[in-house]
Design a protein around this motif. Sequence first.
Motif, mmCIF file in Angstrom:
data_model
loop_
_atom_site.group_PDB
_atom_site.id
_atom_site.type_symbol
_atom_site.label_atom_id
_atom_site.label_comp_id
_atom_site.label_asym_id
_atom_site.label_seq_id
_atom_site.Cartn_x
_atom_site.Cartn_y
_atom_site.Cartn_z
ATOM 1 N N THR A 199 29.489 58.131 34.500
ATOM 2 C CA THR A 199 28.161 57.703 34.061
ATOM 3 C C THR A 199 27.103 58.728 34.437
ATOM 4 O OG1 THR A 199 28.829 55.386 34.328
ATOM 5 C CG2 THR A 199 26.468 55.852 34.203
ATOM 6 N N ALA A 200 27.229 59.290 35.635
ATOM 7 C CA ALA A 200 26.264 60.289 36.079
ATOM 8 C C ALA A 200 26.264 61.509 35.164
ATOM 9 C CB ALA A 200 26.558 60.701 37.520
ATOM 10 N N PHE A 201 27.443 61.969 34.774
ATOM 11 C CA PHE A 201 27.505 63.124 33.877
ATOM 12 C C PHE A 201 27.026 62.756 32.474
ATOM 13 C CE2 PHE A 201 30.246 65.004 37.128
ATOM 14 C CZ PHE A 201 29.775 66.306 37.116
ATOM 15 N N GLY A 202 27.243 61.513 32.059
ATOM 16 C CA GLY A 202 26.706 61.080 30.774
ATOM 17 C C GLY A 202 25.189 61.092 30.771
ATOM 18 N N ILE A 203 24.591 60.602 31.854
ATOM 19 C CA ILE A 203 23.125 60.633 31.963
ATOM 20 C C ILE A 203 22.629 62.074 32.015
ATOM 21 C CG2 ILE A 203 21.183 60.009 33.443
ATOM 22 C CD1 ILE A 203 22.745 57.540 34.285
ATOM 23 N N GLY A 204 23.353 62.914 32.753
ATOM 24 C CA GLY A 204 22.967 64.319 32.809
ATOM 25 C C GLY A 204 23.019 64.986 31.450
ATOM 26 N N LEU A 205 24.052 64.662 30.650
ATOM 27 C CA LEU A 205 24.143 65.209 29.294
ATOM 28 C C LEU A 205 22.968 64.758 28.449
ATOM 29 C CD1 LEU A 205 25.630 66.619 26.952
ATOM 30 C CD2 LEU A 205 26.925 64.498 26.617
ATOM 31 N N TYR A 206 22.591 63.482 28.574
ATOM 32 C CA TYR A 206 21.467 62.966 27.788
ATOM 33 C C TYR A 206 20.162 63.671 28.179
ATOM 34 C CZ TYR A 206 17.863 59.840 26.047
ATOM 35 O OH TYR A 206 16.750 59.329 25.424
ATOM 36 N N VAL A 207 19.917 63.829 29.477
ATOM 37 C CA VAL A 207 18.684 64.472 29.933
ATOM 38 C C VAL A 207 18.644 65.923 29.475
ATOM 39 C CG1 VAL A 207 17.381 65.191 31.979
ATOM 40 C CG2 VAL A 207 18.411 62.921 31.899
ATOM 41 N N PHE A 208 19.767 66.643 29.621
ATOM 42 C CA PHE A 208 19.811 68.043 29.216
ATOM 43 C C PHE A 208 19.639 68.177 27.706
ATOM 44 C CE2 PHE A 208 22.241 71.860 27.964
ATOM 45 C CZ PHE A 208 21.527 72.807 28.676
ATOM 46 N N SER A 209 20.287 67.309 26.938
ATOM 47 C CA SER A 209 20.158 67.366 25.481
ATOM 48 C C SER A 209 18.735 67.052 25.047
ATOM 49 C CB SER A 209 21.142 66.385 24.828
ATOM 50 O OG SER A 209 22.471 66.697 25.165
ATOM 51 N N PHE A 210 18.101 66.102 25.744
ATOM 52 C CA PHE A 210 16.711 65.776 25.417
ATOM 53 C C PHE A 210 15.799 66.976 25.674
ATOM 54 C CE2 PHE A 210 12.470 64.222 26.407
ATOM 55 C CZ PHE A 210 12.242 63.319 25.380
ATOM 56 N N GLY A 211 16.001 67.636 26.814
ATOM 57 C CA GLY A 211 15.150 68.774 27.140
ATOM 58 C C GLY A 211 15.365 69.957 26.218
ATOM 59 N N ILE A 212 16.621 70.273 25.917
ATOM 60 C CA ILE A 212 16.901 71.432 25.080
ATOM 61 C C ILE A 212 16.578 71.149 23.616
ATOM 62 C CG2 ILE A 212 19.284 71.043 24.365
ATOM 63 C CD1 ILE A 212 19.917 73.879 25.243
ATOM 64 N N GLY A 213 16.521 69.861 23.246
ATOM 65 C CA GLY A 213 16.219 69.500 21.867
ATOM 66 C C GLY A 213 14.741 69.431 21.553
ATOM 67 N N ILE A 214 13.887 69.661 22.555
ATOM 68 C CA ILE A 214 12.439 69.665 22.310
ATOM 69 C C ILE A 214 12.070 70.921 21.539
ATOM 70 C CG2 ILE A 214 10.174 69.719 23.408
ATOM 71 C CD1 ILE A 214 11.348 68.161 25.726
ATOM 72 N N ASP A 215 11.352 70.748 20.469
ATOM 73 C CA ASP A 215 10.973 71.873 19.618
ATOM 74 C C ASP A 215 10.035 72.804 20.372
ATOM 75 O OD1 ASP A 215 10.486 73.600 17.572
ATOM 76 O OD2 ASP A 215 10.057 72.057 16.087
ATOM 77 N N THR A 216 10.182 74.115 20.135
ATOM 78 C CA THR A 216 9.301 75.088 20.781
ATOM 79 C C THR A 216 7.858 74.958 20.304
ATOM 80 O OG1 THR A 216 9.937 76.701 19.079
ATOM 81 C CG2 THR A 216 11.141 76.750 21.161
ATOM 82 N N ASN A 218 6.312 72.247 20.334
ATOM 83 C CA ASN A 218 5.774 71.124 21.088
ATOM 84 C C ASN A 218 5.937 71.381 22.590
ATOM 85 O OD1 ASN A 218 4.795 68.665 21.918
ATOM 86 N ND2 ASN A 218 6.446 67.445 21.051
ATOM 87 N N PRO A 219 5.266 72.433 23.111
ATOM 88 C CA PRO A 219 5.418 72.729 24.551
ATOM 89 C C PRO A 219 4.821 71.648 25.432
ATOM 90 C CG PRO A 219 3.685 74.085 23.590
ATOM 91 C CD PRO A 219 4.351 73.373 22.452
ATOM 92 N N GLU A 220 3.857 70.878 24.901
ATOM 93 C CA GLU A 220 3.264 69.810 25.712
ATOM 94 C C GLU A 220 4.324 68.793 26.142
ATOM 95 O OE1 GLU A 220 0.268 71.589 22.990
ATOM 96 O OE2 GLU A 220 2.225 70.626 22.694
ATOM 97 N N LEU A 221 5.219 68.445 25.220
ATOM 98 C CA LEU A 221 6.267 67.488 25.542
ATOM 99 C C LEU A 221 7.227 68.063 26.580
ATOM 100 C CD1 LEU A 221 7.727 64.814 25.063
ATOM 101 C CD2 LEU A 221 8.885 65.864 23.112
ATOM 102 N N PHE A 222 7.512 69.355 26.500
ATOM 103 C CA PHE A 222 8.443 69.948 27.453
ATOM 104 C C PHE A 222 7.829 70.006 28.850
ATOM 105 C CE2 PHE A 222 10.624 73.490 29.564
ATOM 106 C CZ PHE A 222 11.937 73.078 29.411
ATOM 107 N N ILE A 223 6.538 70.297 28.948
ATOM 108 C CA ILE A 223 5.885 70.307 30.261
ATOM 109 C C ILE A 223 5.901 68.907 30.865
ATOM 110 C CG2 ILE A 223 3.699 70.694 31.460
ATOM 111 C CD1 ILE A 223 3.121 72.936 29.512
ATOM 112 N N GLY A 224 5.601 67.901 30.051
ATOM 113 C CA GLY A 224 5.692 66.525 30.539
ATOM 114 C C GLY A 224 7.109 66.173 30.963
ATOM 115 N N PHE A 225 8.086 66.664 30.218
ATOM 116 C CA PHE A 225 9.489 66.441 30.578
ATOM 117 C C PHE A 225 9.800 67.052 31.936
ATOM 118 C CE2 PHE A 225 13.727 68.452 30.551
ATOM 119 C CZ PHE A 225 14.529 67.319 30.520
#
Length: 610
Positions: A199-216, A218-225
């Motif tokens: 479960t921990a690695f699944g959550i880690g995959l979701y967080v990493f995918s969310f961060g890397i999937g932020i469009d360049t 939209n830097p405001e969203l990445f800073i908030g992330f």
Amino acid sequence: MTTNIPTQKSTDAVKTPTGDTAPLIPLPAALARVLTLAGSAVALAGTFLAWTWTDEFPGNLTITGYPGGLQVLTLIGAALTILFALSGYGIRGLRWLTPGGTHSPARATSLGVLGATGYALGAISYVLGGVVNLEPGAWVSAIGALIAALGAFALPADVPRDADDATNPWARFRHSLAAPEPGRAKELPSWAEILIISTAFGIGLYVFSFGIGIDTDNPELFIGFLIITGFSFTALTRAGLLKRLSALTAKYRTVTLTAAFVAAICFPFTQTNDQFALIGANILIFATVALGLNVVVGLAGLLDLGYVAFLGVGAYAAALVSGSPQSSIGVQFPFWAAVLTGAAASLIFGVLIGAPTLRLRGDYLAIVTLGFGEIFRITMNNLNGNSGPDVTNGSNGIPNIPDLEIFGFDLGIPHDVLGQELTRSGNYYLLMLLCTLVVVTVFRRSADSRIGRAWVAIREDETAATAMGINGFRLKLLAFALGASLAGLAGTVQAHVSYSVTPEQYQFAGSVPPNSAFLLAAVILGGMGTISGPLVGAALLYLIPAKLQFMAEYQLLLFGVALMLLMRFRPEGLVADRRKQLEFHETGQLDVPDDKGLPETATGVAKAGA
């Protein structure tokens, strides 16, 4: 005449604690609890209201009833604050979050919500031209986040504070985020512990995918992330959850590696943009090279400032035998032969450079390796047919490197895998993941071997290690050669991923990683001597510049500031082993001597018996 003979007393009996658990903000505990929960609930409810009236701000924050963009980050942070707050109060079913009943995790997440929400309001006002562009939902979330933070810091402290810290605001603030050492966790069945790791690695995959999937765009969203992720990481650390997860991963190493590998395989199938998968492939290249450097720096303690040159040697060797029209050799090796060529070339250069230089130590070795890195780059520039033989095509490099074909599988074209399209970047990502698995296996086996323990002994004290019969020069040369060959392995894949190799890609410092400075920083940031540390550090140092391209002019400045803060507050790195934690945080020394040269505890015993 009666003589008073001092009796033997323990340190604890003489030195009575003078600290207290007074909160940073003086409020009744019941009121603080209500403010924390109510403020977090209000901040969460505000995310379901519109934050602005126009969709010109990235994320479309104009929809009521459906959070989007920065609203999602505030919602997640507020939900975590509520969970940690309820757990700190001892609510049944949530005690596992904070087994000691601590409040510091709720304080950390409340600060994250306040920071992310405040940043969102500032970004909206700056981009759209004033606070008049804010809708009521933004103010509701901001006020709720402020109330929650005030309530969280009004809760009693988890660790007694010394009386000397009462007049120091900064010390009081840091102390409010401190948490006691978590107690022994309740034993769980093996299947439950394995499920927790998965479960921990699944959550880690979701967080990493969310961060890397932020469009360049939209830097405001990445800073908030980054704000929410940073404070959530602090909260999990204060709660002791990361320490307990680390204990489980150490207990089930094979399961941990399998879960990590499976989660990494799933990553390219979570991305709809080929550019994001390419970032993932480059992160793996950067991380693999950093892990190879970790052999040299983290295990053997050799400061190498020109390590990126070995990556370049492997990349140039693979490019020359790749069948590129611009290659001066004019041959095309299969992939396995190109990999062996790149790794062998780097290995040879590692031995040639290490043999005459590894008798040096400390700063002298660092200067020599820095010079080697610059010599490599200048030499590749000069092998252009004018200043020297025509081998590397000079500053133009070797372009038009063809895509790899392994067992009839062309990595340059998309493929359908289980109904999902795997793009070119996804193909190379999976190939690089296989190389990373090889490097991780080599590092793990080396660190646990007799040679690895000898490297650690040399790192701690080379003189003492030599006195115990360890051949320091031979083992340092072996570490240097192994690290170089691992870098060459990654360089063979990098040459095909980027289509070309040029000398400017392999500098000591630059705006685009990998370079020697960023590689060394990735090892230190993540945690020297660990497996996951350099991987985490490399991912952060590559992903953040890739997403915040508008700050490219200030990248090195911010990079320096981040390193200073890291050395001040977490010198052992983000993922530190027990040895580093003891070295930086638990000295095991006696108390500070007083004016008479005696420790305070001994002085107290003498005064008590006088």
